[in-house]
Structure formats: structure tokens, C-alpha cells
Motif scaffolding. Sequence first.
Motif, short mmCIF file in Angstrom:
data_model
loop_
_atom_site.label_atom_id
_atom_site.label_comp_id
_atom_site.label_asym_id
_atom_site.label_seq_id
_atom_site.Cartn_x
_atom_site.Cartn_y
_atom_site.Cartn_z
N GLU A 1 0.83 -1.22 0.00
CA GLU A 1 0.00 0.00 0.00
C GLU A 1 0.86 1.26 0.00
OE1 GLU A 1 -3.36 0.16 -0.14
OE2 GLU A 1 -3.18 -2.00 -0.54
N LYS A 2 1.89 1.23 0.87
CA LYS A 2 2.70 2.45 1.04
C LYS A 2 3.93 2.47 0.15
CE LYS A 2 1.36 3.01 5.87
NZ LYS A 2 1.70 2.46 7.18
N GLY A 3 4.28 1.34 -0.44
CA GLY A 3 5.51 1.27 -1.26
C GLY A 3 6.75 1.44 -0.41
N VAL A 4 6.71 0.89 0.80
CA VAL A 4 7.86 1.02 1.71
C VAL A 4 8.45 -0.37 1.98
CG1 VAL A 4 8.63 1.71 4.03
CG2 VAL A 4 6.89 3.05 2.83
N GLY A 5 9.74 -0.48 1.77
CA GLY A 5 10.42 -1.74 2.02
C GLY A 5 11.16 -1.70 3.34
N GLN A 6 11.41 -2.87 3.89
CA GLN A 6 12.20 -2.93 5.13
C GLN A 6 13.16 -4.11 5.07
OE1 GLN A 6 10.16 -3.08 8.95
NE2 GLN A 6 11.93 -2.03 9.83
N VAL A 7 14.32 -3.92 5.68
CA VAL A 7 15.32 -4.99 5.76
C VAL A 7 15.04 -5.74 7.06
CG1 VAL A 7 17.78 -5.54 5.79
CG2 VAL A 7 16.97 -3.50 4.57
N ILE A 8 14.43 -6.91 6.95
CA ILE A 8 14.07 -7.68 8.15
C ILE A 8 15.35 -8.18 8.82
CG2 ILE A 8 12.84 -9.72 9.00
CD1 ILE A 8 11.11 -9.52 6.46
N SER A 9 16.26 -8.70 8.01
CA SER A 9 17.56 -9.15 8.53
C SER A 9 18.55 -9.04 7.38
CB SER A 9 17.46 -10.61 8.98
OG SER A 9 17.08 -11.41 7.88
N LEU A 10 19.81 -9.05 7.70
CA LEU A 10 20.79 -9.01 6.61
C LEU A 10 20.79 -10.37 5.91
CD1 LEU A 10 23.81 -7.07 8.15
CD2 LEU A 10 22.01 -6.24 6.64
N PRO A 11 21.07 -10.39 4.61
CA PRO A 11 21.05 -11.67 3.90
C PRO A 11 22.21 -12.57 4.33
CG PRO A 11 21.92 -9.95 2.48
CD PRO A 11 21.45 -9.27 3.73
N THR A 12 21.99 -13.86 4.26
CA THR A 12 23.09 -14.80 4.45
C THR A 12 23.49 -15.28 3.06
OG1 THR A 12 21.63 -16.70 4.58
CG2 THR A 12 22.11 -15.56 6.65
N PRO A 13 24.69 -15.85 2.90
CA PRO A 13 25.11 -16.29 1.56
C PRO A 13 24.11 -17.25 0.92
CG PRO A 13 26.97 -16.31 3.06
CD PRO A 13 25.77 -16.00 3.89
N SER A 14 23.45 -18.08 1.74
CA SER A 14 22.52 -19.04 1.14
C SER A 14 21.23 -18.37 0.64
CB SER A 14 22.18 -20.15 2.14
OG SER A 14 21.60 -19.58 3.28
N ASP A 15 20.99 -17.12 1.05
CA ASP A 15 19.81 -16.39 0.56
C ASP A 15 20.03 -15.83 -0.84
OD1 ASP A 15 18.37 -16.60 2.96
OD2 ASP A 15 19.37 -14.84 3.81
N ILE A 16 21.28 -15.82 -1.27
CA ILE A 16 21.62 -15.06 -2.49
C ILE A 16 21.98 -16.01 -3.63
CG2 ILE A 16 23.10 -13.25 -3.45
CD1 ILE A 16 23.77 -12.57 -0.41
N GLU A 17 21.25 -15.87 -4.71
CA GLU A 17 21.55 -16.69 -5.88
C GLU A 17 22.58 -15.95 -6.72
OE1 GLU A 17 19.38 -18.39 -9.79
OE2 GLU A 17 18.08 -17.72 -8.15
N ALA A 18 23.78 -16.49 -6.78
CA ALA A 18 24.86 -15.80 -7.50
C ALA A 18 25.14 -16.48 -8.83
CB ALA A 18 26.12 -15.78 -6.64
N LYS A 19 25.50 -15.66 -9.80
CA LYS A 19 25.81 -16.17 -11.15
C LYS A 19 27.31 -16.43 -11.29
CE LYS A 19 21.92 -15.67 -13.62
NZ LYS A 19 21.41 -16.76 -14.45
N PHE A 20 28.03 -16.43 -10.19
CA PHE A 20 29.49 -16.55 -10.26
C PHE A 20 29.98 -17.42 -9.10
CE2 PHE A 20 29.24 -13.47 -6.92
CZ PHE A 20 28.21 -12.62 -7.31
N GLU A 21 31.20 -17.91 -9.26
CA GLU A 21 31.80 -18.79 -8.24
C GLU A 21 32.70 -17.96 -7.33
OE1 GLU A 21 31.15 -21.98 -7.91
OE2 GLU A 21 29.84 -22.06 -9.66
N LEU A 22 32.37 -17.95 -6.04
CA LEU A 22 33.12 -17.12 -5.10
C LEU A 22 34.59 -17.54 -4.95
CD1 LEU A 22 30.29 -16.73 -2.47
CD2 LEU A 22 31.18 -14.94 -3.96
N PRO A 23 34.92 -18.86 -4.88
CA PRO A 23 36.33 -19.22 -4.68
C PRO A 23 37.22 -18.67 -5.80
CG PRO A 23 34.91 -21.12 -4.31
CD PRO A 23 34.03 -20.04 -4.87
N GLY A 24 36.69 -18.64 -7.03
CA GLY A 24 37.48 -18.12 -8.15
C GLY A 24 37.84 -16.65 -7.93
N ILE A 25 36.90 -15.89 -7.38
CA ILE A 25 37.16 -14.45 -7.14
C ILE A 25 38.24 -14.28 -6.07
CG2 ILE A 25 36.12 -12.27 -6.43
CD1 ILE A 25 33.41 -13.41 -7.37
N VAL A 26 38.11 -15.08 -5.01
CA VAL A 26 39.09 -14.97 -3.91
C VAL A 26 40.48 -15.36 -4.42
CG1 VAL A 26 39.70 -15.83 -1.61
CG2 VAL A 26 37.30 -15.43 -2.19
N GLU A 27 40.55 -16.43 -5.21
CA GLU A 27 41.85 -16.84 -5.76
C GLU A 27 42.40 -15.77 -6.69
OE1 GLU A 27 40.91 -20.63 -7.49
OE2 GLU A 27 40.49 -21.45 -5.49
#
Length: 208
Positions: free
Chosen positions: A178-204
Amino acid sequence: MARYTTAVCRLCRRSGDKLMLKGSRCFGPKCAMERRGKPPGHQPMRRRRLSDRGVQLREKQKARYSYGMLEKQFRRFFEAAERQAGITGENLLVLLERRLDNIVYRLGFADSRSQGRQLVRHGHILVNGRKVDVPSYLIKEGDTISWKEASTKSGYYEQMAQGFESKVIPEWLSLDIEKGVGQVISLPTPSDIEAKFELPGIVEYYSR
Ligand code: SF4
């Protein structure tokens, strides 16, 4: 403020993956990866196998393109992730996801992160009731994300708000339709995020 200005479909073709950088176009037949999935430019007769370094670079670039960041800023995020306790790759992913332009996109206020960045930069977005026009601003748990009053009168807002009900937003965010207001209930954890890239490759890539 620096940003990536090349034709973004070329970035997908170069990465060999659909990075979903153009909103609804990415789901239709006009997607350049559907029409011609080859990398841009002249094609050699035979494609060489990527070296380990090449694979690491490709993963890093995919992450950078996905969040629309230039190298310098992406590297700053990586260094911040390294300074945090825990697993650097996962820290990086969460930091990227906390960017305000990404939150605007995740809440369905924008069709893509680049559109989210534009909304933030043009001063349409408030965090906890105050204008924040820095796309890389990191949101915190409990923050509210809303629209400047005048911006809710625009045709863009009216059209976008009609689609609120059909938007799927992550569980760590909430949206008052109704109000168009969003809220951050909690910070995301890595498992909440669908990534298109491989994290170990970036760290290396950055650890050499
Ligand atoms: Fe990538 Fe989207 Fe362009 Fe397809 S339409 S190539 S997914 S940015």
C-alpha cells in the motif's frame, strides 16, 4: 560518479552466461544470449581452453558486471570483505547484496540494478526517511527504504506500483504494498543469495 557504460549484453556474451542486466528483456526472445550466445568480436576458428587464471578472471568479471561496478570499487569491496571475520567470498557476496541500488532492485522498485542505481542517484529513494543518493550505500538490518513524496506522483511510480503484488522479493526483505515502503528484516546470508558466479574463483583471483 563512475559507472559501466558499455552495451551490457556484450558483457553477458563475453562471460558466456546470462547475467540478467536488462530487466524484462532478459526473459524474452530479444535477449542477445538467446539470439547469439557467442562472445563479441572476431571469433577464432578454435576456442582455447581457459587457464585457471582465466577462469578466476571470468568469475570475478561476472560478479563485477552483475553488480555494475568498476574494478576499483569492486576491489575495495573485496578488501573490506577480507578485513571481516569469516569466509572472504561469502563476506563479499553479502556486502554486494547490501548495496542500496541492489536493494531497490530486489524490492521490485526497479527492473534491473542499473535502473535501481539511476533511481538512487536521482534522489528518488529515502533510507529511514532521509534521501540517500549513493548507490553503494550499505543498508543495515531494520532500515526502511521508501520513495521521496514527490516521486510517488510520477508515471513511473504508478506503473511500477501496479506490479508490486506479482513481485517476488527475498525473504530477508519485506514490502508494504500500500505504502511502497520496504524494510530490511535481517541481513542476507550467503545461502539467501543466488549468485551467477563462483566465489572461490574471485578470492583466488585477488589472492595472487
Ligand atoms: Fe544479458 Fe539480459 Fe542482455 Fe540477455 S538481455 S544478454 S541476459 S543483459
